[in-house]
Design an enzyme around this catalytic site. Structure first.
Site, PDB file in Angstrom:
ATOM      1  N   GLN A  33      12.267   0.977  -1.046  1.00  0.00           N
ATOM      2  CA  GLN A  33      10.935   0.380  -1.018  1.00  0.00           C
ATOM      3  C   GLN A  33      10.478   0.023  -2.428  1.00  0.00           C
ATOM      4  O   GLN A  33      10.452   0.886  -3.308  1.00  0.00           O
ATOM      5  CB  GLN A  33       9.960   1.381  -0.410  1.00  0.00           C
ATOM      6  N   GLY A  34      10.140  -1.245  -2.640  1.00  0.00           N
ATOM      7  CA  GLY A  34       9.664  -1.684  -3.956  1.00  0.00           C
ATOM      8  C   GLY A  34       8.158  -1.892  -3.940  1.00  0.00           C
ATOM      9  O   GLY A  34       7.673  -3.009  -3.798  1.00  0.00           O
ATOM     10  N   SER A  57       5.649   0.639  -5.920  1.00  0.00           N
ATOM     11  CA  SER A  57       5.071   1.080  -7.195  1.00  0.00           C
ATOM     12  C   SER A  57       5.634   0.294  -8.378  1.00  0.00           C
ATOM     13  O   SER A  57       6.796  -0.091  -8.368  1.00  0.00           O
ATOM     14  CB  SER A  57       5.379   2.565  -7.427  1.00  0.00           C
ATOM     15  N   GLU A  96       4.347   4.579   7.245  1.00  0.00           N
ATOM     16  CA  GLU A  96       4.779   5.605   6.287  1.00  0.00           C
ATOM     17  C   GLU A  96       3.963   6.880   6.446  1.00  0.00           C
ATOM     18  O   GLU A  96       4.487   7.987   6.393  1.00  0.00           O
ATOM     19  CB  GLU A  96       4.626   5.063   4.852  1.00  0.00           C
ATOM     20  N   GLU A 114      -5.219  12.884  -5.341  1.00  0.00           N
ATOM     21  CA  GLU A 114      -6.547  12.481  -5.809  1.00  0.00           C
ATOM     22  C   GLU A 114      -6.970  11.157  -5.173  1.00  0.00           C
ATOM     23  O   GLU A 114      -8.131  10.982  -4.779  1.00  0.00           O
ATOM     24  CB  GLU A 114      -6.554  12.380  -7.347  1.00  0.00           C
TER      25      GLU A 114
END
Lengths: 401, 382
Positions: A131-132, A134, A250, A385
C-alpha cells in the site's frame, strides 16, 4: 443467503480437523507476529506457503465470488475459519493488504477485467500487494499526499516517494494514492487512486531498519516511472473517495474481507502463562497481589474489547453515539497491545533486559520484540492521537483541532 | 489455566422487551428528571417525587424482575438494568434501587407467606429497603455483628446498621443479623420502629437518602425471619444484584457527565477558540467515551448472564467486571468533567460535582474496583 445451522456445525468440525492436521509446526526460527514485521526471506516464504495451503484447502475468500477464485459461500463459513485461526494463534495471512484492503476494494468498485486479473492471485498469495499511502512528509495527514502522477498520453508518469511500505520488497502490486492535479481548492481534490505494478522502470525500494533492529518496512522511490492509464481505480481526481473506502476496509468499518488473521495478537492468557513461570522473591509471579491486580485489569480490557464487538451488533445498544464502537477498535486494540507488551517485560525482572539472539531471553525474545513492534499499530494507519481527533470530532461532535 | 468466560462465546443477549423498556425509560427519565428537578429534590427531606414513584409503579417497573405469580411481569434483573441505566443518566431520584433489591432478597429467601404478603405490594409501589451494612464498613455482607436474640417467644434485635437507604419512606426493612450464630434476615415493618431508631446520615451524594438504624429496642416475631438455609446464597445474590444495578446507574451517570463535558467544550471559548478544539481536552474526553463504551459492554454482558445458574462463576466474574469497569470509568469521567469546566467546575452551581459525587457513591457502595479485582483474581487466576 440462508445458512443452515447444522451445516455450519458440521463445517466447524471439518475446520477443526483440518487445522489439527495441517497447522504449521514450529519452523525453528522466530516468526513475525504481523504482516508489518516480515523481515527475512525465510519468514516470507514460510508465510506465503502457509497462505497458499489455507487457500487451496478452501478456507480463504470463502465468501468471495466463485467466478474470481472465491468460494461463493455465505460469510459465516469464513467467520468460523477466522475464529479458529485466531484461537490457535496460527501464523497470519501474509498477503493481508490484498485480502483485506485491495481485494475488497476491487470487488466493490473495480472493473470486470480488474477482478479477473487480480482476485485469484491475491487469495493464493501468488501476487503480493502493498500500500502506497504514507509519504515522508505526510504521515497521518493522508490527504496531503504529494507524489505526482502526470498524465502523458496513455501513461501517467510517477515522481515522488512513499514510505513505511510494508512488503514492498516482495510485492507485485501497490495500491497507490497520488496527486494528478496540484491546482485545486482543497487537498482532498486532485488525488487519484491506482493499482500500480511494482516492476515498472524507475521504481527503487530501500529497506528501512526498524527500532527492533529488523527489516520489514521500506521507502519506495518513483523517478519518471510510467504507469499505464488503465491502472486507474475510479475516476481521475476522485482518489480521496477511493482511499477513504480503502481505509474503511482496513479499519474493519466495512465488511467484505477475504478472511484469515492479519496478526497474531498477544493474548492476556499468554501473559498469565508467563506470570506462572517467572519468579518473584522465589515464588511464581502470579502469586504477587499487585501482579494479580494488573493481570485482572488486562483480562477485563481484553474481554471488554470483545464485548464491544458483540454489542456493536445489537442495534438498540449501539445507536447512542453511533460509530463509536467501530471507530475505536484500532485505537483500543493497539494501545492495549503496547501496554500489555510492556507489562509482559516487567514480569521478567532483570531478565527483561535480554534481547532477541540471547539464549537466555524468554521465548526467544518475542516479548521484547513484541513491545517494540506494538508501536507499528499505535502509529500506523493513523496514530492514536489522530484517531482520538477523529473520534472526538465525528462521534462527539467536538470542534476540529 | 482456567479462564472463565471461554464457554460463553462473548455473546450479549438483548431481548425485544429490553429494547422497548430502554427506549421508554430513556424518554421518561429525560422528561421527568431535568437537572433543575434533581437539584430541587436534593434540598427536600424526602428526596424523591412520590407522584413519579406512583407512575413508575403503574408502568410495572417495580415488578419487572418479580415472578408473575406474585404480581410481577416474570422477566429478570436484566430488564431492571435497562431501567437503572437511564435513571443514572438523569440522576433520577427514587427508591428504585433499594426496592428492587429488597424484592430480590424476598424472592431468593422469603418464605411463601412472606412472598405472598410483600411482593405484590412492592410491585404496586410499596417501598422496601435493606439494612445490610454495619459500622465496620466492610463490603462483605456476611460480616454481620448485629444480632437477633430469642426472647419471650419473639426476637429482640441488637446492634446498629448503616447506609440504610430510603428507610424513612420504606414500609419495611430487611435487616441482616446473626441468629443462632448464623446469618439471618428479619423483616422489620415500619410500625415496629421505635421513634428515634432512624437518623438521617449526611452522605456524599446529595440525591440519596441514607439512614442509621439503631436496632436496640426493635422486636419482631419469629415468622418475620427469612428462610435460614437460603441466607448465604441470598446474601451473595443480593450483593451481585446490587453491583449490577450500581454498574447500570454508573454507566448512565458517566453518559450524563460526558454530555455535560461535550456541551461545555463546544460552547466555551478561550484564546479565540472553542476549548474542545484543544487536544489536551479533546483526547481525555475521547477516553471518557471509550471508557463508557467498555463499561457498557461489560454491563450488558453481565446482565445477560445474570441469574443463569449454569454459568455461576462466569456470571459472577462478569458482574464484578462490570462494577470495576464502570466505577473506574465514571471516576475518571466525572473527575475530568470538573477539571474541564475550569473555574466553573469548582462551584456548587456547576452540575459536574453532582456526577462526581454520584461516581464516588457508586464506587464505594458494595465494593470499589480494587476490591472486585481481588475477587476476580481468585476466580480467573486459579
Amino acid at each position: 443467503m440462508a445458512v443452515d445451522k447444522e451445516e455450519l456445525q458440521e463445517f466447524q468440525k471439518e475446520v477443526k480437523a483440518w487445522f489439527d492436521a495441517n497447522a504449521p509446526k514450529d519452523p525453528g526460527f522466530l516468526l513475525p507476529q504481523s504482516f508489518m514485521e516480515v523481515g527475512t526471506d525465510k519468514q516470507f516464504h514460510f508465510l506465503r506457503d502457509w497462505q497458499r495451503e489455507v487457500y487451496e484447502a478452501g478456507y480463504l475468500g470463502m465468501a468471495w465470488p466463485e467466478d474470481y477464485g472465491g468460494g461463493g459461500k455465505p460469510q459465516p463459513f469464513q467467520d468460523i475459519v477466522n475464529r479458529e485461526m485466531a484461537k490457535r494463534s496460527l501464523p497470519f495471512m501474509v498477503n493481508i493488504i490484498g485480502l483485506s484492503w485491495a481485494g475488497p476494494l476491487i470487488l466493490n468498485m473495480g472493473t470486470e477485467a480488474q477482478k479477473r486479473a487480480y482476485i485469484k492471485n491475491i487469495l493464493s498469495a501468488e501476487d503480493i500487494w502493498c500500500q502506497g499511502f504514507s509519504e515522508p512528509d505526510h504521515g497521518s495527514d493522508l490527504a496531503n499526499a504529494q507524489l505526482r502522477a502526470k498524465k502523458t498520453g496513455d501513461h501517467y508518469l510517477l515522481n515522488g516517494s512513499k514510505i513505511w511500505t510494508t512488503l514492498a520488497h516482495v510485492a507485485k502490486y501497490m495500491i497507490l494514492l497520488a496527486r494528478t492535479d496540484s491546482q485545486t481548492n482543497t487537498k482532498y481534490e486532485g488525488l487519484s487512486f491506482f493499482l500500480a505494478p511494482m516492476d515498472a522502470p524507475g521504481i527503487e525500494i530501500a529497506p528501512i531498519r526498524k527500532l527492533t533492529g529488523e527489516y520489514g518496512f521500506n521507502q519506495v522511490f518513483f523517478a519518471d516511472s510510467p504507469l499505464p492509464a488503465d491502472c486507474l481505480m475510479g475516476e481521475e481526481g476522485e482518489g480521496w473517495m477511493v482511499a477513504v473506502k480503502t481505509l474503511q476496509f482496513e479499519r474493519g468499518a466495512e465488511g467484505g474481507q477475504a478472511g484469515g488473521t492479519s496478526m497474531v495478537r498477544t493474548s492476556v492468557g499468554e501473559v498469565v502463562a508467563l506470570a506462572r513461570t517467572v519468579k518473584r522473591g522465589g515464588r511464581p509471579a502470579i502469586e504477587d497481589a499487585h501482579i494479580r491486580d494488573q493481570l485482572v485489569r488486562f483480562l477485563m480490557e481484553e474481554k471488554g474489547m470483545r464485548l464491544n464487538g458483540a454489542r456493536a451488533k445489537i442495534k438498540p445498544l449501539a445507536s447512542e453515539r453511533p460509530g463509536s464502537l467501530l471507530m475505536s477498535v484500532k485505537l483500543l486494540e493497539s494501545e492495549f497491545q503496547r501496554r500489555l507488551g510492556a507489562f509482559a517485560l516487567s514480569l521478567q525482572g532483570m531478565n527483561a533486559a535480554y534481547y532477541m539472539g540471547d539464549p537466555e531471553a524468554a521465548d526467544r525474545g518475542r516479548w521484547q520484540r513484541g513491545l517494540f513492534n506494538a508501536f507499528s499499530a499505535t502509529i500506523g494507519g493513523g496514530t492514536s492521537e489522530i484517531q482520538k481527533n477523529i473520534i472526538g470530532e465525528r462521534v462527539l461532535g467536538l470542534p476540529k483541532s | 489455566m482456567s479462564l472463565v468466560g471461554e464457554s460463553s462465546a462473548w455473546k450479549i443477549a438483548f431481548s425485544e422487551e429490553q429494547a422497548q423498556l430502554l427506549e421508554v425509560a430513556a424518554a421518561f427519565c429525560r422528561e421527568k428528571s431535568p437537572i433543575e428537578k434533581v437539584r430541587a429534590l436534593m434540598t427536600e427531606e424526602k428526596g424523591f417525587d412520590k407522584s413519579l414513584w406512583d407512575e413508575i409503579a403503574s408502568l410495572g417497573w417495580l415488578g419487572v424482575a418479580a415472578p408473575e405469580s406474585y404480581g410481577g411481569s416474570g422477566l429478570s434483573l436484566a430488564e431492571a438494568i435497562v431501567l437503572a441505566e437511564p435513571m443514572g443518566r438523569r440522576l433520577f431520584a427514587s427508591p428504585f434501587f433499594t426496592t428492587t433489591l429488597a424484592a430480590q432478597m424476598l424472592i431468593r429467601a422469603g418464605t411463601e407467606t412472606q412472598k405472598k404478603r410483600w411482593l405484590p405490594k412492592i410491585c404496586e409501589g410499596t417501598i422496601a429497603t435493606l439494612a445490610l451494612h454495619e459500622p465496620h464498613g466492610d463490603w462483605d455482607l456476611t460480616n454481620i455483628t448485629a444480632r437477633a436474640e430469642e426472647r419471650e417467644g419473639g426476637l429482640r434485635l441488637v446492634g446498629e446498621k448503616r447506609f440504610v437507604l430510603d428507610a424513612a419512606a420504606a414500609e419495611m426493612i430487611l435487616v441482616s443479623v446473626l441468629h443462632k450464630d448464623a446469618p439471618a434476615c428479619v423483616i422489620v415493618e415500619k410500625a415496629a420502629l421505635p421513634k428515634a431508631a432512624l437518623s438521617r446520615e449526611t452522605v456524599i451524594d446529595e440525591t440519596k437518602r441514607s439512614y442509621r438504624l439503631k436496632l436496640d429496642g426493635i422486636t419482631a416475631d419469629c415468622q418475620s425471619l427469612l428462610s435460614a438455609e437460603k441466607m448465604t446464597d441470598a446474601l451473595h445474590h443480593v450483593h451481585l444484584a446490587a453491583i449490577l444495578l450500581l454498574s447500570a446507574e454508573m454507566c448512565g451517570g458517566l453518559s450524563g457527565a460526558l454530555d455535560l463535558t461535550v456541551e461545555y467544550l463546544n460552547t466555551r471559548r478561550q484564546f479565540d477558540r472553542f476549548i474542545g478544539s484543544y487536544q489536551a481536552l479533546k483526547h481525555p474526553t475521547v477516553d471518557m467515551l471509550t471508557g463508557w463504551d467498555m463499561a457498557r459492554s461489560h454491563l450488558y454482558y453481565a446482565a445477560s448472564l445474570f441469574g443463569k445458574m449454569a454459568a455461576a462463576d462466569d456470571a459472577e466474574a462478569a458482574v464484578r467486571m462490570a462494577k470495576a469497569s464502570a466505577s473506574d470509568a465514571f471516576a475518571f469521567g466525572s473527575d475530568r468533567c470538573i477539571q474541564f469546566h475550569g473555574g466553573m467546575g469548582f462551584t456548587y452551581e456547576c452540575d459536574a460535582q453532582l456526577y462526581r459525587r454520584r461516581a464516588l457513591w457508586g464506587e464505594y457502595m458494595h465494593g470499589d474496583s480494587a476490591w472486585h479485582r481481588a475477587r476476580l483474581a481468585d476466580i480467573l487466576l486459579k
